[in-house]
Design an enzyme around this catalytic site. Sequence first.
Site, PDB file in Angstrom:
ATOM      1  N   GLY A  36       0.604  -1.280   0.041  1.00  0.00           N
ATOM      2  CA  GLY A  36      -0.121   0.075   0.129  1.00  0.00           C
ATOM      3  C   GLY A  36       0.960   1.321   0.091  1.00  0.00           C
ATOM      4  O   GLY A  36       0.594   2.062  -0.682  1.00  0.00           O
ATOM      5  N   HIS A  37       1.909   1.347   0.846  1.00  0.00           N
ATOM      6  CA  HIS A  37       2.829   2.627   0.973  1.00  0.00           C
ATOM      7  C   HIS A  37       3.538   2.499  -0.535  1.00  0.00           C
ATOM      8  O   HIS A  37       3.618   3.734  -0.754  1.00  0.00           O
ATOM      9  CB  HIS A  37       3.885   2.271   2.072  1.00  0.00           C
ATOM     10  N   GLY A 147      -3.433   7.072   1.613  1.00  0.00           N
ATOM     11  CA  GLY A 147      -4.070   5.825   1.171  1.00  0.00           C
ATOM     12  C   GLY A 147      -5.690   6.218   1.458  1.00  0.00           C
ATOM     13  O   GLY A 147      -6.085   6.588   2.523  1.00  0.00           O
TER      14      GLY A 147
END
Length: 286
Positions: A36-37, A147
Amino acid sequence: MIVAKDVKQLDEALHEARLKNKTIGLVPTMGALHQGHLSLMEQAKKTCDILVVSIFVNPTQFGPGEDFESYPRQLEVDSKLAAEANCDVLFCPAEEVMYPDGPTQLVHVRQGADVLCGARRPGHFDGVATVVLKLLSLVGPHKAFFGQKDAQQLAIIKQLTKEFFLPVSIIGCPTVREEDGLAKSSRNVYLTPQERAMAPTLYNALQSAAQSGERQLKKLVSMVENELSILPIGSIDYVEAYEYPSLKSVDYVEGTVILAVAYQFSKARLIDHILIEFTNRNRGEA
Ligand code: PAF
């Protein structure tokens, strides 16, 4: 990649970029970097000249009894991952750098923090808003990337930068999911194998409710609760729905609504959500 541990080192690392008016993109994180990062970094790298990644486990966003002490800290692994993602500057300050006099001043979030995770974690979003304001002041990015998975956080940060007239664009990036639908999260490592197998039910339940065409928020919430109630492990922390991004209570889907869930497994508390849109165009077609 330059590693900056304090404000002086950060300013030195960004000196040339600032002088040459290069666009700076910031990806704020608390470390334990995952896919995700990395997708936030990829997005930042595509649209900015210089990528700054910050790693700071921010004490003011953890409440008493929460996992501040045990939150995964793996700077060496994270540095490698950031370098591989073509990060230009890794900012990893100590607590004394971010809070030199202790947390004597905090931003207080007055709207949108009293529902969903904010209602269960009093003061959490004050801590998030405070540290994000500090990071934006220190780095001075043109864009900052967050996110969409943390949809409440994203809504609050967008409002923060709007209300404080901060010259930065807040970019929300899509949630990265495992193949079976589970949203990637630093906390997934705490799932037992049995819990990991059940965890995709969260997103499946949200999806089936969203696809049902139901517009009454109470009914959407019940649909998700019913589906989750059959899980033999863990318990529902909340299933809630609000207008998005205002996070105000509404009865019917009109415009955009967030349908969100938090589920407590033995060690990991997972959150997920889906945005449901109902536009005039949908209504015409219905
Ligand atoms: O989403 C996170 O990891 C944190 O809340 C953030 C935005 C880095 C602030 O500490």
